[in-house]
Design a protein around this motif. Structure first.
Motif, PDB file in Angstrom:
ATOM      1  N   GLY A 193      49.235  45.039  57.179  1.00  0.00           N
ATOM      2  CA  GLY A 193      50.048  44.884  56.137  1.00  0.00           C
ATOM      3  C   GLY A 193      49.922  44.246  55.096  1.00  0.00           C
ATOM      4  O   GLY A 193      50.674  44.532  53.970  1.00  0.00           O
ATOM      5  N   ASP A 194      49.296  43.308  55.135  1.00  0.00           N
ATOM      6  CA  ASP A 194      48.902  42.562  53.803  1.00  0.00           C
ATOM      7  C   ASP A 194      48.298  43.169  52.680  1.00  0.00           C
ATOM      8  O   ASP A 194      47.617  44.272  52.839  1.00  0.00           O
ATOM      9  N   LYS A 195      48.721  42.938  51.520  1.00  0.00           N
ATOM     10  CA  LYS A 195      48.267  43.617  50.167  1.00  0.00           C
ATOM     11  C   LYS A 195      47.559  42.722  49.149  1.00  0.00           C
ATOM     12  O   LYS A 195      46.814  43.229  48.446  1.00  0.00           O
ATOM     13  N   ASP A 196      47.860  41.411  49.562  1.00  0.00           N
ATOM     14  CA  ASP A 196      47.132  40.323  48.537  1.00  0.00           C
ATOM     15  C   ASP A 196      46.114  39.792  49.364  1.00  0.00           C
ATOM     16  O   ASP A 196      46.389  38.820  50.083  1.00  0.00           O
ATOM     17  N   PHE A 197      44.793  39.892  48.886  1.00  0.00           N
ATOM     18  CA  PHE A 197      43.761  39.273  49.438  1.00  0.00           C
ATOM     19  C   PHE A 197      42.869  38.149  48.737  1.00  0.00           C
ATOM     20  O   PHE A 197      41.815  37.876  48.886  1.00  0.00           O
ATOM     21  N   ASN A 198      43.909  37.849  47.559  1.00  0.00           N
ATOM     22  CA  ASN A 198      43.017  37.104  46.514  1.00  0.00           C
ATOM     23  C   ASN A 198      42.529  35.661  46.997  1.00  0.00           C
ATOM     24  O   ASN A 198      41.403  34.958  46.531  1.00  0.00           O
ATOM     25  N   ALA A 199      43.412  35.108  48.205  1.00  0.00           N
ATOM     26  CA  ALA A 199      42.861  33.816  48.442  1.00  0.00           C
ATOM     27  C   ALA A 199      41.801  33.792  49.176  1.00  0.00           C
ATOM     28  O   ALA A 199      40.749  32.982  49.482  1.00  0.00           O
ATOM     29  N   GLN A 200      41.723  34.721  50.111  1.00  0.00           N
ATOM     30  CA  GLN A 200      40.248  35.171  50.931  1.00  0.00           C
ATOM     31  C   GLN A 200      39.121  35.283  50.235  1.00  0.00           C
ATOM     32  O   GLN A 200      38.062  34.960  50.199  1.00  0.00           O
ATOM     33  N   VAL A 201      39.412  36.176  48.995  1.00  0.00           N
ATOM     34  CA  VAL A 201      38.317  36.689  48.083  1.00  0.00           C
ATOM     35  C   VAL A 201      37.756  35.327  47.419  1.00  0.00           C
ATOM     36  O   VAL A 201      36.532  35.361  47.278  1.00  0.00           O
ATOM     37  N   ALA A 202      38.760  34.360  47.030  1.00  0.00           N
ATOM     38  CA  ALA A 202      38.273  33.377  46.298  1.00  0.00           C
ATOM     39  C   ALA A 202      37.083  32.444  47.363  1.00  0.00           C
ATOM     40  O   ALA A 202      36.270  31.697  46.761  1.00  0.00           O
TER      41      ALA A 202
ATOM     42  N   GLY B 102      40.532  49.040  51.998  1.00  0.00           N
ATOM     43  CA  GLY B 102      40.482  49.486  50.912  1.00  0.00           C
ATOM     44  C   GLY B 102      41.000  48.503  49.836  1.00  0.00           C
ATOM     45  O   GLY B 102      40.530  48.493  48.859  1.00  0.00           O
ATOM     46  N   LEU B 103      42.251  47.922  50.163  1.00  0.00           N
ATOM     47  CA  LEU B 103      42.793  47.037  49.091  1.00  0.00           C
ATOM     48  C   LEU B 103      41.772  45.921  49.101  1.00  0.00           C
ATOM     49  O   LEU B 103      41.486  45.139  47.874  1.00  0.00           O
ATOM     50  N   PHE B 104      41.264  45.057  50.192  1.00  0.00           N
ATOM     51  CA  PHE B 104      40.450  43.950  50.046  1.00  0.00           C
ATOM     52  C   PHE B 104      39.237  44.269  49.197  1.00  0.00           C
ATOM     53  O   PHE B 104      38.608  43.432  48.575  1.00  0.00           O
ATOM     54  N   LEU B 105      38.620  45.610  49.764  1.00  0.00           N
ATOM     55  CA  LEU B 105      37.411  46.042  48.728  1.00  0.00           C
ATOM     56  C   LEU B 105      37.702  45.971  47.365  1.00  0.00           C
ATOM     57  O   LEU B 105      36.841  45.480  46.533  1.00  0.00           O
ATOM     58  N   ARG B 106      38.739  46.542  46.797  1.00  0.00           N
ATOM     59  CA  ARG B 106      38.948  46.549  45.272  1.00  0.00           C
ATOM     60  C   ARG B 106      39.077  45.026  44.854  1.00  0.00           C
ATOM     61  O   ARG B 106      38.618  44.831  43.730  1.00  0.00           O
ATOM     62  N   GLN B 107      39.775  44.361  45.678  1.00  0.00           N
ATOM     63  CA  GLN B 107      39.922  42.875  45.136  1.00  0.00           C
ATOM     64  C   GLN B 107      38.757  42.137  45.232  1.00  0.00           C
ATOM     65  O   GLN B 107      38.289  41.289  44.118  1.00  0.00           O
ATOM     66  N   LEU B 108      37.985  42.258  46.068  1.00  0.00           N
ATOM     67  CA  LEU B 108      36.494  41.754  46.259  1.00  0.00           C
ATOM     68  C   LEU B 108      35.642  41.895  45.160  1.00  0.00           C
ATOM     69  O   LEU B 108      34.838  41.087  44.422  1.00  0.00           O
ATOM     70  N   ARG B 109      35.309  43.313  45.050  1.00  0.00           N
ATOM     71  CA  ARG B 109      34.549  43.825  43.839  1.00  0.00           C
ATOM     72  C   ARG B 109      34.807  43.425  42.407  1.00  0.00           C
ATOM     73  O   ARG B 109      34.101  43.013  41.551  1.00  0.00           O
ATOM     74  N   ALA B 110      36.478  43.331  42.376  1.00  0.00           N
ATOM     75  CA  ALA B 110      36.938  42.910  41.050  1.00  0.00           C
ATOM     76  C   ALA B 110      36.701  41.515  40.698  1.00  0.00           C
ATOM     77  O   ALA B 110      36.554  41.022  39.504  1.00  0.00           O
ATOM     78  N   ALA B 111      36.444  40.717  41.760  1.00  0.00           N
ATOM     79  CA  ALA B 111      36.094  39.198  41.577  1.00  0.00           C
ATOM     80  C   ALA B 111      34.516  39.045  41.374  1.00  0.00           C
ATOM     81  O   ALA B 111      34.210  37.931  41.169  1.00  0.00           O
ATOM     82  N   GLY B 112      33.703  40.168  41.269  1.00  0.00           N
ATOM     83  CA  GLY B 112      32.487  39.870  41.139  1.00  0.00           C
ATOM     84  C   GLY B 112      31.410  39.806  42.347  1.00  0.00           C
ATOM     85  O   GLY B 112      30.430  39.229  42.166  1.00  0.00           O
ATOM     86  N   VAL B 113      32.339  39.992  43.507  1.00  0.00           N
ATOM     87  CA  VAL B 113      31.270  39.614  44.873  1.00  0.00           C
ATOM     88  C   VAL B 113      30.770  40.765  45.314  1.00  0.00           C
ATOM     89  O   VAL B 113      31.478  42.026  45.378  1.00  0.00           O
ATOM     90  N   ASN B 114      29.335  41.073  45.203  1.00  0.00           N
ATOM     91  CA  ASN B 114      28.505  42.423  45.538  1.00  0.00           C
ATOM     92  C   ASN B 114      27.956  42.164  46.802  1.00  0.00           C
ATOM     93  O   ASN B 114      26.994  43.180  46.905  1.00  0.00           O
TER      94      ASN B 114
END
Length: 380
Positions: free
Chosen positions: A196-205, A225-237
């Motif tokens: 149910g989490d929608k914000d993964f910015n802490a993990q992505v950082a 799906g939401l994790f991938l969007r935030q991951l790639r937006a942060a420049g992690v490839n």
């Protein structure tokens, strides 16, 4: 004399028809809730194969009794009890997810109800149970497949992201990490999420700071799906791979857009690689009925039903179907002793001691523009 014979023949036919019984099989799937798409795809496969295999040699017919467990443990237990005791089914197909299958484990044994979970991969689902059988590989194998793939491609350090609330996710993460470390890989960090989490910015950082060569995500598609969007937006490839819990390319494209491209996952079936004649027929019929190719959920759903149907067909000539307990015992024994059954994902042989298929292969798939692309087939 001829008229008498015709009359006798008609009488026998009428008597046979009157004696024919309806045998009920329960279907327990998540038709609403966060993974409703998985449950509906599974049900589509079950219904399609049931249309073809619902009559028994003695004239009896099999009726499906479908219950929505909503991907909720309480609803799963209540639904299972209703099917096993209220509806008096001879067998149950489901639940789909490992955490739900574990929730009904003791009820399967207490009610002595043959239960086939088509795609619950956590090893504990069948351990110690005489009445739960699965039609798929386990996470021990699925996790190893992902680890071997990463190491084969010289991806020697990884971050693992998993869902603390889901037995499937925890078990698959553990299986991957064990195999990866044994092969010489290094786990840089394990990161936790919750359903149910929608914000993964802490993990992505944290991932961005660690700069891993590989990211393993044994979670479900809504979070992926939401994790991938935030991951790639942060420049992690870095390459990302999940398990069969993200086998919904359409949903991932909807949630992640182009960020879903290139993501890989282990799965049970690829419609472009029909392994049996029955499989090819199923794919053709599925396309005609639903206008799309069957997913692994549909394929394993069909396999679960075929295991039950094959067992009922054997027992209808051996056990007294009027004695429900005796009949269920026979069906369970027949399911557990399935040998070389032609199914949609391949030929199924069940280990009677573990309730797991023997030598079940896996496929690795890649997502490209919302569709799957076959990468490779991996055998045990």
């Amino acid at each position: 004399m001829k008229k008498k014979l015709v009359a006798l023949g008609l009488s026998a036919l009428v008597a046979s028809t009157l004696m024919a019984k309806e045998i009920k099989v329960g279907v327990l799937q998540p038709l609403t809730g966060p993974i409703a798409a998985f449950g509906q795809k599974t049900l589509d496969g079950i219904k399609l194969i049931h249309e073809k295999y619902n009559k028994l040699p003695n004239g009896d017919t099999i009726k499906l009794v479908v219950v929505d467990n909503q991907f909720d443990k309480i609803q799963t237990v209540n639904g299972y009890k209703r099917l096993a005791s209220g509806e008096n089914v001879v067998a149950i197909e489901g639940p789909l997810a490992s955490s739900m299958a574990l929730a009904i484990k003791r009820f399967a044994d207490n009610t002595k109800t043959p239960t086939v979970t088509q795609i619950a991969t956590n090893p504990r689902v069948t351990q110690g149970s005489k009445y739960i059988t699965r039609a798929c590989f386990t996470d021990d194998f699925q996790g190893k497949v992902a680890a071997v793939y990463a190491l084969k491609h010289n991806l020697k350090n990884a971050v693992v992201v998993f869902d603390m609330k889901q037995d499937y996710s925890v078990g698959l993460a553990k299986a991957f990490m064990n195999a990866y470390r044994k092969g010489g890989g290094k786990i840089l960090k394990t990161l936790f999420i919750n359903s149910g989490d929608k914000d993964f910015n802490a993990q992505v950082a944290q991932i961005k700071k660690l700069n891993p060569e590989f990211i393993y995500t044994p979670i479900y598609a809504p979070e992926e799906g939401l994790f991938l969007r935030q991951l790639r937006a942060a420049g992690v490839n870095a390459p990302v791979m999940g398990g069969d819990g993200i086998a919904d390319p359409g949903l991932l494209k909807k949630l992640a857009g182009k960020a879903a491209n290139g993501v890989m996952y282990t799965d049970h079936f690829d419609a472009a690689k029909a392994p049996t004649k029955l499989s090819a027929e199923f794919i053709k019929d599925f396309k005609a009925k639903y206008g799309r190719v069957p997913s692994a959920f549909a394929a394993t759903g069909a396999d679960g039903y075929l295991l039950i149907y094959n067992a009922i067909k054997k027992c209808n000539t051996k056990a007294n179907s009027n004695n429900l307990a005796q009949f269920k015992s026979c069906v369970n024994n027949a399911v557990r002793h399935t040998k070389n059954l032609e199914a949609v994902t391949g030929y199924l042989t069940i280990d009677p001691n573990t309730g797991n298929p023997i030598n079940k292969p896996a496929v690795i798939e890649k997502i490209v523009d919302g569709k799957t692309q076959f990468v490779e087939l991996v055998k045990p």
